[in-house]
Design a protein around this motif. Structure first.
Motif, short mmCIF file in Angstrom:
data_model
loop_
_atom_site.label_atom_id
_atom_site.label_comp_id
_atom_site.label_asym_id
_atom_site.label_seq_id
_atom_site.Cartn_x
_atom_site.Cartn_y
_atom_site.Cartn_z
N GLY A 70 0.82 -1.22 0.00
CA GLY A 70 0.00 0.00 0.00
C GLY A 70 0.85 1.26 0.00
O GLY A 70 0.58 2.20 -0.76
N LEU A 71 1.89 1.29 0.81
CA LEU A 71 2.76 2.47 0.86
C LEU A 71 3.52 2.64 -0.45
O LEU A 71 3.64 3.75 -0.97
CB LEU A 71 3.74 2.36 2.03
CG LEU A 71 4.73 3.51 2.20
CD1 LEU A 71 3.99 4.85 2.35
CD2 LEU A 71 5.65 3.25 3.37
N ARG A 72 4.02 1.55 -0.98
CA ARG A 72 4.76 1.61 -2.25
C ARG A 72 3.87 2.14 -3.36
O ARG A 72 4.26 3.03 -4.11
CB ARG A 72 5.30 0.22 -2.59
CG ARG A 72 6.18 0.18 -3.81
CD ARG A 72 6.75 -1.21 -4.05
NE ARG A 72 5.82 -2.30 -3.86
CZ ARG A 72 4.92 -2.69 -4.76
NH1 ARG A 72 4.83 -2.06 -5.91
NH2 ARG A 72 4.13 -3.70 -4.52
N ARG A 73 2.66 1.63 -3.46
CA ARG A 73 1.73 2.08 -4.51
C ARG A 73 1.36 3.55 -4.32
O ARG A 73 1.28 4.30 -5.28
CB ARG A 73 0.48 1.21 -4.53
CG ARG A 73 0.76 -0.16 -5.10
CD ARG A 73 -0.50 -0.99 -5.15
NE ARG A 73 -0.20 -2.30 -5.73
CZ ARG A 73 -0.95 -3.36 -5.59
NH1 ARG A 73 -2.07 -3.29 -4.90
NH2 ARG A 73 -0.59 -4.50 -6.15
N TRP A 74 1.14 3.94 -3.08
CA TRP A 74 0.80 5.34 -2.77
C TRP A 74 1.92 6.27 -3.25
O TRP A 74 1.67 7.27 -3.90
CB TRP A 74 0.57 5.48 -1.27
CG TRP A 74 0.44 6.88 -0.79
CD1 TRP A 74 -0.69 7.65 -0.79
CD2 TRP A 74 1.47 7.70 -0.24
NE1 TRP A 74 -0.41 8.90 -0.27
CE2 TRP A 74 0.91 8.95 0.07
CE3 TRP A 74 2.83 7.49 0.03
CZ2 TRP A 74 1.65 9.99 0.62
CZ3 TRP A 74 3.56 8.51 0.58
CH2 TRP A 74 2.96 9.74 0.87
N GLU A 78 7.17 12.66 3.20
CA GLU A 78 6.02 11.97 3.79
C GLU A 78 6.18 10.45 3.66
O GLU A 78 5.86 9.70 4.58
CB GLU A 78 4.73 12.44 3.14
CG GLU A 78 3.49 11.92 3.84
CD GLU A 78 2.19 12.48 3.28
OE1 GLU A 78 1.13 12.03 3.75
OE2 GLU A 78 2.23 13.35 2.39
N PHE A 79 6.68 10.01 2.51
CA PHE A 79 6.95 8.58 2.31
C PHE A 79 7.93 8.10 3.37
O PHE A 79 7.73 7.05 3.99
CB PHE A 79 7.51 8.33 0.91
CG PHE A 79 8.11 6.96 0.75
CD1 PHE A 79 7.29 5.86 0.54
CD2 PHE A 79 9.48 6.76 0.81
CE1 PHE A 79 7.83 4.58 0.40
CE2 PHE A 79 10.04 5.51 0.67
CZ PHE A 79 9.20 4.41 0.47
N GLY A 94 2.46 9.05 -6.98
CA GLY A 94 2.71 10.49 -6.89
C GLY A 94 1.78 11.21 -5.93
O GLY A 94 1.60 12.42 -6.04
N GLU A 95 1.21 10.47 -4.99
CA GLU A 95 0.24 11.07 -4.07
C GLU A 95 0.89 11.78 -2.89
O GLU A 95 0.21 12.46 -2.13
CB GLU A 95 -0.73 10.00 -3.58
CG GLU A 95 -1.56 9.42 -4.71
CD GLU A 95 -2.51 8.33 -4.24
OE1 GLU A 95 -2.84 8.30 -3.04
OE2 GLU A 95 -2.92 7.52 -5.07
#
Length: 117
Positions: free
Chosen positions: A49-53, A63-64, A57-58
């Motif tokens: 989920g984090l990788r896709r987020w 923040e990542f 480019g969200e």
């Protein structure tokens, strides 16, 4: 001791030390012989989920980084991070990633957490 980040597609170098693949999936088109990976702790990678987020480019790299560090605080991830830290204390470690921008990837976050250069 040094911890550096390199693309897994670059040829191995004598100074790499222990080569640690820090991606969840095996890099496309690369044989295991060519990669010369010594360790592959899949649990150190960001959640799907984090990788896709992040790749959508969200959010910003900052923040990542914050979210990824929170994931790394979980017991299993902490144990894996400590293992790589021990490898680094014993000698050189190269974190390998297929990311096209290693400096703004999870590998850079790991390098900083491990005290790498």
């Amino acid at each position: 001791m040094s911890v550096r980040v390199r693309r897994v597609y670059e040829p191995p170098e004598a100074g790499d030390g222990v080569r640690v693949l820090v991606d969840r999936l095996w890099p496309r088109g690369l044989s295991k012989d060519a990669a010369r990976v010594d360790e592959w702790p899949k649990g150190l990678t960001p959640s799907t989920g984090l990788r896709r987020w992040y790749h959508a480019g969200e959010g910003s790299f900052a923040e990542f980084t914050e979210r990824y560090e929170a994931e790394l605080a979980a017991p299993e991830e902490t144990e894996l991070l400590d293992h790589v830290r021990e490898l680094a204390a014993a000698g050189d470690v190269t974190l390998l990633t297929a990311s096209k921008s290693p400096g703004e990837s999870h590998a850079a976050v790991l390098q900083r957490l491990l005290g790498g250069s």
